[in-house]
Design a protein around this motif. Structure first.
Motif, mmCIF file in Angstrom:
data_model
loop_
_atom_site.group_PDB
_atom_site.id
_atom_site.type_symbol
_atom_site.label_atom_id
_atom_site.label_comp_id
_atom_site.label_asym_id
_atom_site.label_seq_id
_atom_site.Cartn_x
_atom_site.Cartn_y
_atom_site.Cartn_z
ATOM 1 N N ARG A 283 0.816 -1.212 0.000
ATOM 2 C CA ARG A 283 0.000 0.000 0.000
ATOM 3 C C ARG A 283 0.850 1.263 0.000
ATOM 4 N NH1 ARG A 283 -4.759 -1.238 4.386
ATOM 5 N NH2 ARG A 283 -5.549 0.744 3.550
ATOM 6 N N PHE A 284 2.166 1.121 0.220
ATOM 7 C CA PHE A 284 3.016 2.299 0.370
ATOM 8 C C PHE A 284 4.143 2.412 -0.649
ATOM 9 C CE2 PHE A 284 0.999 1.615 4.475
ATOM 10 C CZ PHE A 284 0.488 2.876 4.722
ATOM 11 N N HIS A 285 4.599 1.308 -1.210
ATOM 12 C CA HIS A 285 5.729 1.377 -2.135
ATOM 13 C C HIS A 285 5.420 2.226 -3.367
ATOM 14 C CE1 HIS A 285 8.623 -2.089 -0.881
ATOM 15 N NE2 HIS A 285 8.118 -1.475 0.178
ATOM 16 N N PHE B 143 6.318 -8.575 -6.294
ATOM 17 C CA PHE B 143 6.306 -7.646 -7.427
ATOM 18 C C PHE B 143 4.961 -7.667 -8.152
ATOM 19 C CE2 PHE B 143 11.217 -7.434 -8.041
ATOM 20 C CZ PHE B 143 11.308 -6.726 -6.854
ATOM 21 N N GLN B 144 4.282 -8.779 -8.119
ATOM 22 C CA GLN B 144 2.928 -8.804 -8.672
ATOM 23 C C GLN B 144 1.984 -7.929 -7.866
ATOM 24 O OE1 GLN B 144 1.758 -12.924 -8.902
ATOM 25 N NE2 GLN B 144 3.075 -13.353 -10.668
ATOM 26 N N LYS B 145 2.289 -7.776 -6.566
ATOM 27 C CA LYS B 145 1.476 -6.918 -5.701
ATOM 28 C C LYS B 145 1.960 -5.470 -5.693
ATOM 29 C CE LYS B 145 -0.314 -10.263 -2.353
ATOM 30 N NZ LYS B 145 -1.701 -9.788 -2.470
ATOM 31 N N LYS B 146 2.853 -5.131 -6.628
ATOM 32 C CA LYS B 146 3.344 -3.766 -6.804
ATOM 33 C C LYS B 146 4.263 -3.312 -5.678
ATOM 34 C CE LYS B 146 1.072 -3.293 -10.635
ATOM 35 N NZ LYS B 146 1.814 -3.366 -11.929
ATOM 36 N N LEU B 147 4.962 -4.254 -5.044
ATOM 37 C CA LEU B 147 6.067 -3.824 -4.208
ATOM 38 C C LEU B 147 7.213 -3.414 -5.115
ATOM 39 C CD1 LEU B 147 4.403 -5.627 -2.066
ATOM 40 C CD2 LEU B 147 6.544 -5.566 -0.818
ATOM 41 N N ARG B 148 8.025 -2.501 -4.631
ATOM 42 C CA ARG B 148 9.039 -1.872 -5.480
ATOM 43 C C ARG B 148 10.424 -2.481 -5.330
ATOM 44 N NH1 ARG B 148 9.116 2.939 -7.935
ATOM 45 N NH2 ARG B 148 7.174 3.564 -6.918
ATOM 46 N N TYR B 149 10.805 -2.835 -4.092
ATOM 47 C CA TYR B 149 12.219 -3.141 -3.849
ATOM 48 C C TYR B 149 12.335 -4.012 -2.607
ATOM 49 C CZ TYR B 149 17.257 -2.045 -3.907
ATOM 50 O OH TYR B 149 18.630 -2.108 -3.982
ATOM 51 N N LEU B 150 13.075 -5.112 -2.711
ATOM 52 C CA LEU B 150 13.216 -6.056 -1.604
ATOM 53 C C LEU B 150 14.685 -6.436 -1.419
ATOM 54 C CD1 LEU B 150 10.300 -8.498 -2.509
ATOM 55 C CD2 LEU B 150 10.223 -6.637 -0.855
ATOM 56 N N SER B 151 15.081 -6.619 -0.164
ATOM 57 C CA SER B 151 16.445 -7.029 0.165
ATOM 58 C C SER B 151 16.398 -8.202 1.125
ATOM 59 C CB SER B 151 17.218 -5.875 0.818
ATOM 60 O OG SER B 151 17.283 -4.754 -0.031
ATOM 61 N N PHE B 152 17.341 -9.111 0.952
ATOM 62 C CA PHE B 152 17.429 -10.307 1.796
ATOM 63 C C PHE B 152 18.881 -10.513 2.218
ATOM 64 C CE2 PHE B 152 14.114 -10.797 -1.362
ATOM 65 C CZ PHE B 152 13.020 -11.231 -0.639
ATOM 66 N N TYR B 153 19.067 -11.063 3.399
ATOM 67 C CA TYR B 153 20.384 -11.535 3.780
ATOM 68 C C TYR B 153 20.225 -12.691 4.750
ATOM 69 C CZ TYR B 153 19.859 -8.627 8.039
ATOM 70 O OH TYR B 153 19.418 -8.050 9.196
ATOM 71 N N SER B 154 21.207 -13.567 4.769
ATOM 72 C CA SER B 154 21.162 -14.723 5.647
ATOM 73 C C SER B 154 21.372 -14.279 7.092
ATOM 74 C CB SER B 154 22.242 -15.729 5.247
ATOM 75 O OG SER B 154 22.272 -16.816 6.150
ATOM 76 N N SER B 155 20.639 -14.900 7.998
ATOM 77 C CA SER B 155 20.704 -14.509 9.412
ATOM 78 C C SER B 155 22.095 -14.719 10.006
ATOM 79 C CB SER B 155 19.668 -15.298 10.219
ATOM 80 O OG SER B 155 19.881 -16.699 10.068
ATOM 81 N N ASP B 156 22.937 -15.561 9.358
ATOM 82 C CA ASP B 156 24.276 -15.808 9.883
ATOM 83 C C ASP B 156 25.365 -15.165 9.031
ATOM 84 O OD1 ASP B 156 23.962 -17.426 7.677
ATOM 85 O OD2 ASP B 156 24.998 -19.149 8.541
#
Length: 518
Positions: A423-425, A457-470
């Protein structure tokens, strides 16, 4: 022409004390001391025609500050973010740098490394290093793969050791290239914080195998992040880049300035929701916009940057390709505080439809203001600023980045978090994003993250970041830092990257290591 105003001797002496403290610092490297000294010298200048009432909102303690200019200085001598057309450079060279067009990968990498030394920004390092796969692919496509990999790996190590700030960003994608795959292999192996990287993803252009390579690299090194290419293209056109943290900006241009509203503190000034929306927020937005107008005017009309710098003279940047970023932080805190003032203390942003709807009302108000405000030097964005969900700074306490849910309050189910974010991206063509630490067992199932990216991205999010917890390399807000370097700095040791100090502050004040692991 602006006239330099007088300042008090008390201020001069206080700055001199800070300078001496900088000289004697046992923690700062030589390069960090030089940058700090330059900033302190700049702080003695007063040349901007500031709107009345700004100082009360800009120069206040962080607990009540409502406008923040993110340390751009009192006399801006260059735009904050500069995005050169590196493709033009590799095709034609530079007369100022006495470099011709490179003929092979050795020469191309050498040329780029030289060019980076001459790209200024607010950090004194390039905030954008290019669409590296597209730039290098013509030189890589016919080479022996292992030889090309050795050169690319050395190139990335060189960038990490010489671009000493994590607000530096490269792009790859959306199409798979040989160079793109070698880059992903290099960043997965080197596990360095610089440069930050983004993959532009488009379901119609990006092969699943290439996306999978990128996900595996991200689990090893916290990069690349993933940008919704179709969404950015629809707003900024095909010649956009992702720079600095996650900033969408025009290639061959950039951003003159970035100032941010601290929404939670603005809410403290309001009696309730309607007072906030009709009086306090418009008042602060107007002051920030006029302050940005004045900063832009000085850069364009008085600094001489565009008349004298070789980047503009040789066409690597064009003044009319620059815009400005109207930033904000603390939407969650503003919503929560305003609801509390209305007697609805139990409703929290991220856990209530009423809270989410209020957030949308606030963003609609900000968006409408921005659409009504015009700046004559922002032609590339239709005369308007670009909205930006700013990632936060190390001194922020109780202020969430952009429109994010506060750390520690994320919904238990990831799908609920993504639903709110969608709703915000849409408001932020110059950047917003969310970060997800991933439990280490996902290394055995990277397809899980691929599904998240595609669905989001189908839901119109713009940008995502991931990293491993370790992972040693972690994403702080929009930039990367090594946990091991934070520990070194906490013990009083020297570290290469000046952003490590920001990461240490974000760890202590922003609790970034306490994000919900997915």
């Amino acid at each position: 022409m602006g006239k330099m105003r007088e300042i008090t001797m008390e201020r001069v002496e206080k700055t001199r004390e800070e300078m001496l403290k900088t000289v004697k610092s046992p923690v700062l490297t030589h390069e960090q001391k030089v940058a700090a000294m330059a900033s302190l010298a700049d702080s003695l200048l007063e040349v901007l025609n500031l709107p009345e009432g700004l100082s009360e909102l800009l120069d206040a303690p962080i607990e009540t500050q409502c406008i923040c200019d993110l340390f751009e200085g009192h006399a801006p001598m260059r735009p904050r973010y500069i995005i050169p057309d590196y493709g033009r450079f590799l095709k034609g060279g530079s007369s100022f740098l006495e470099l011709g067009a490179p003929g092979d990968l050795y020469e191309a990498i050498n040329a780029l490394e030289i060019f980076y030394k001459h790209v200024p920004s607010v950090t004194n390092y390039p905030v954008y290093v290019g669409a590296l796969d597209r730039l290098l692919e013509p030189f890589v496509s016919s080479m022996d793969e292992e030889e090309a990999y050795r050169l690319i790996r050395a190139f990335f190590i060189h960038m990490d050791r010489t671009i000493l700030d994590s607000f530096s960003h490269g792009n790859i994608g959306p199409e798979r290239t040989k160079a793109g795959s070698l880059i992903l292999r290099a960043i997965a192996e080197t596990k360095d914080a610089v440069p930050n990287m983004t993959m532009k993803y488009d379901a119609s252009l990006t092969e699943d195998a290439f996306l999978l390579e990128a996900v595996r690299a991200a689990l090893e090194s916290a990069k690349p992040s993933f940008a919704n290419d179709a969404m950015f293209r629809s707003e900024l056109g095909p010649d956009y880049v992702i720079a600095s943290c996650y900033n969408g900006l025009p290639e061959g241009g950039g951003s003159y300035t970035l100032c941010r509203l601290i929404l939670g503190n603005i809410a403290k000034r309001a009696k309730g929701i309607e007072d906030f929306l009709s009086r306090e927020l418009p008042y602060v937005m107007d002051l920030q916009a006029r302050y940005m107008d004045e900063r832009i005017r000085f850069i364009v009309e008085e600094s001489g940057f565009f008349e004298n710098n070789f980047l503009a003279k040789e066409g690597f940047i064009r003044r009319e390709r620059f815009t400005a970023m109207f930033g904000l932080v603390g939407l969650a805190e503003a919503v929560n505080l305003l609801l509390e003032k209305e007697g609805k203390k139990g409703l929290r942003f991220g856990h209530s439809e009423e809270a989410a709807s209020l957030g949308v009302r606030i963003m609609d108000t900000i968006s409408a203001f921005n659409e009504a405000h015009r700046n004559p030097y922002c032609e590339v964005s239709g005369g308007h600023f670009l909205l930006h969900a700013q990632v936060g700074i190390s001194s922020d306490i109780g202020i969430s980045p952009g429109t994010r849910i506060p750390i520690g309050e994320e919904p238990e189910e990831l799908v609920d978090q993504l639903e709110l974010l969608s709703r915000f991206h849409r408001y932020f063509p110059s950047g917003t994003g969310d970060i997800f630490p991933i439990e280490r067992t996902v290394h055995r199932n990277p397809e899980y993250i691929m599904d998240i990216i595609k669905g989001a991205f189908q839901k119109k999010l713009r940008y995502l970041s991931f990293y491993s917890s370790d992972s040693d390399v972690i994403r702080i807000t929009g930039y990367l830092v090594k946990r091991s370097e934070i520990k070194t700095l906490e013990k009083g040791g020297n570290v290469k990257h000046d952003t490590t100090a920001l990461g240490m502050g974000a760890k202590q004040n922003g609790h970034i290591l306490e994000r919900r692991v997915r």
